[in-house]
Write an enzyme that holds these catalytic residues in place. Structure first.
Site, PDB file in Angstrom:
ATOM      1  N   ASP A 185      60.899  77.014  80.512  1.00 39.54           N
ATOM      2  CA  ASP A 185      61.575  75.785  80.092  1.00 39.54           C
ATOM      3  C   ASP A 185      63.095  75.928  80.257  1.00 39.54           C
ATOM      4  O   ASP A 185      63.701  76.810  79.652  1.00 39.54           O
ATOM      5  CB  ASP A 185      61.238  75.486  78.634  1.00 39.54           C
ATOM      6  CG  ASP A 185      61.509  74.044  78.263  1.00 39.54           C
ATOM      7  OD1 ASP A 185      62.658  73.604  78.426  1.00 39.54           O
ATOM      8  OD2 ASP A 185      60.571  73.355  77.821  1.00 39.54           O
ATOM      9  N   SER A 229      59.777  86.713  67.708  1.00 37.97           N
ATOM     10  CA  SER A 229      58.448  87.312  67.562  1.00 37.97           C
ATOM     11  C   SER A 229      57.637  86.550  66.526  1.00 37.97           C
ATOM     12  O   SER A 229      58.118  86.281  65.426  1.00 37.97           O
ATOM     13  CB  SER A 229      58.566  88.772  67.140  1.00 37.97           C
ATOM     14  OG  SER A 229      59.213  89.527  68.128  1.00 37.97           O
ATOM     15  N   HIS A 274      53.978  91.539  65.051  1.00 40.39           N
ATOM     16  CA  HIS A 274      54.127  92.992  65.191  1.00 40.39           C
ATOM     17  C   HIS A 274      54.364  93.599  63.819  1.00 40.39           C
ATOM     18  O   HIS A 274      54.685  92.912  62.852  1.00 40.39           O
ATOM     19  CB  HIS A 274      55.285  93.349  66.133  1.00 40.39           C
ATOM     20  CG  HIS A 274      56.637  92.890  65.630  1.00 40.39           C
ATOM     21  ND1 HIS A 274      57.334  93.548  64.648  1.00 40.39           N
ATOM     22  CD2 HIS A 274      57.402  91.816  65.970  1.00 40.39           C
ATOM     23  CE1 HIS A 274      58.472  92.925  64.400  1.00 40.39           C
ATOM     24  NE2 HIS A 274      58.529  91.854  65.192  1.00 40.39           N
TER      25      HIS A 274
END
Length: 443
Positions: free
Chosen positions: A376, A391, A249
């Protein structure tokens, strides 16, 4: 109606009669059969029509594309079985299917691009970014007398998010050099001409510094910033091109939310010290330290909606493994199991299971490519889901890199968005968009 259209209509009618009384599978296969297809060199794929007929296949460039293991211009295929395609070398090819050797049934344009493999990241990195100018992040009042306060910057209609690139015609990207220029202009009673980039347009605005009787200094009435720093995750390193991608991003200024235009910058290895777990309504966060001895592992050349990109001087440390993986086109990504690579403690990159819940059809670059969910138990126990600093974590599916983690859903931190690796590779300068290949063919 032209002869080709007439032949195609006859062919469709024949297919309809052939398939009458059968299940809907042939109709679904026919409808989903692609008109355009992209492959990497050496890649194999199958196309299915599931029709109990034979057809003549012609390939205009068999040196680019093999069909059913054959590098010939024309031969017959049984449409009841899958058609196997194998890209042989970079280029464009067209495959045509005709019933009875004359009636057009399907045409597929195939674009073969050079094979591309990258080393998955997952490492936590520190990001130090200096803008290509000075960012205006706020206005403040200057006490020019006991009963009057004013902001020269606000009066001059300078806006938050403006990027000051020059002062009196000279390049400026260092906040520490502004005070002397302001003082000199104030004492000489002359304006400073600011060259400003606003919404991709360059304008010039004169501004008169005002003397602050409290601070006993000349001020512009502007809060300004020239750099940003933070923590994120490395997505990939492309060894053949010597470039990397990270974050997934854009980096924006914390006050104005304006994307920072890169002047210079660097990334370094970082060490995760602790994690605050994500909870509903409150995303968690990776806390990390940058060791004093950390040396830059890459520079920052671009800051886009898909992440930061630049040159990397060597393969990064702490990789899960140094094996390069093939990448997937956006249309190859499927709903189902996948994995992410990320760090939850120290500098060790680990693999965690996720589920791709939704895949958006994107023919052009867009940010919300897929919805993912952390499944998980180890990751959920440690992080509660997706946390800030995660991120950029690479997403792997069926042995290929398909994208990167980007944003968390605030009300469900186990889930969030991912972005296709294809758009990141384009911004890294090592992969063309579909529109770019079309432009090359047209040119």
């Amino acid at each position: 109606m032209g002869s080709n259209q007439r032949k195609r209509l006859i062919g469709l009618l024949l297919v309809l009669f052939v398939c009458l009384g059968s299940l809907t599978t042939p109709f679904q296969s026919f409808a989903s059969f692609p008109e355009e297809l992209r492959l990497f060199t050496g890649q194999q794929t199958q196309l299915q029509l599931a029709m109990p007929v034979s057809a003549q296949v012609t390939v205009n460039h068999p040196e680019v594309l093999k069909v059913n293991g054959t590098a010939r211009h024309s031969f017959e295929v049984d449409l009841h079985h899958p058609i196997e395609l194998e890209s042989y070398k970079a280029g464009q090819a067209e495959m045509k299917l005709k019933l009875f050797g004359a009636i057009p049934l399907k045409t597929v344009k195939v674009n073969v691009v050079p094979d591309l493999k990258v080393i998955p990241g997952g490492q936590t990195i520190g990001v130090k970014l200096k803008s290509a100018g000075i960012m205006v992040v706020g206005h403040h009042l200057v006490a020019v007398s006991e009963d009057k306060k004013t902001s020269p910057g606000e009066e001059a209609k300078i806006q938050l998010g403006d990027l000051i690139t020059k002062m009196n015609g000279k390049m400026i990207n260092d906040v520490s050099k502004v005070a002397d220029l302001v003082k000199s202009a104030g004492e000489s009673k002359k304006p400073i001409t600011l060259t400003i980039v606003r919404n991709k347009e360059t304008i010039e605005i004169p501004i008169y510094p005002a003397y602050d009787i409290v601070d006993k200094a000349y001020r512009l009435g502007l809060y300004i910033r020239d750099s940003a720093a933070g923590v994120g995750t490395l997505t990939f390193y492309a060894p053949d091109q010597g470039v990397y991608g990270a974050l997934g991003h854009v980096i924006t200024d914390m006050d104005t939310q304006t994307p920072i235009v890169v002047g210079e910058g660097e990334i370094v290895h970082s060490n995760v010290t602790s994690i605050s777990k994500s909870q509903n309504g409150e995303p968690g966060e990776k806390r990390a330290q940058i060791p004093r001895e950390s040396k830059p592992i890459g520079n920052i050349e671009r800051n886009t909606q898909f992440g930061i990109f630049g040159k990397m001087f060597a393969a990064p440390d702490h990789s899960l493994n140094n094996d390069a993986l093939p990448v997937a086109f956006a249309e190859e990504v499927k709903e189902g199991p996948a994995q992410i690579y990320t760090v939850v403690n120290g500098q060790k990159v680990e693999k965690f299971d996720i589920e791709v819940l939704h895949v958006a059809k994107q023919d052009f670059p867009a940010t919300k490519g897929m919805v993912i969910k952390i499944t998980d138990p180890r990751s959920l126990d440690k992080t509660g889901g997706i946390v800030q600093g995660m991120s950029g974590s690479p997403i792997i599916q069926n042995g290929k890199m398909i994208g990167a983690v980007t944003h968390v859903f605030v009300n469900d931190p186990t889930s969030g968005y991912g972005r296709f690796i294809e758009w990141m590779l384009h911004d890294a300068g090592i992969m063309l968009r579909p529109t770019d290949t079309q432009e090359l063919k047209a040119g």
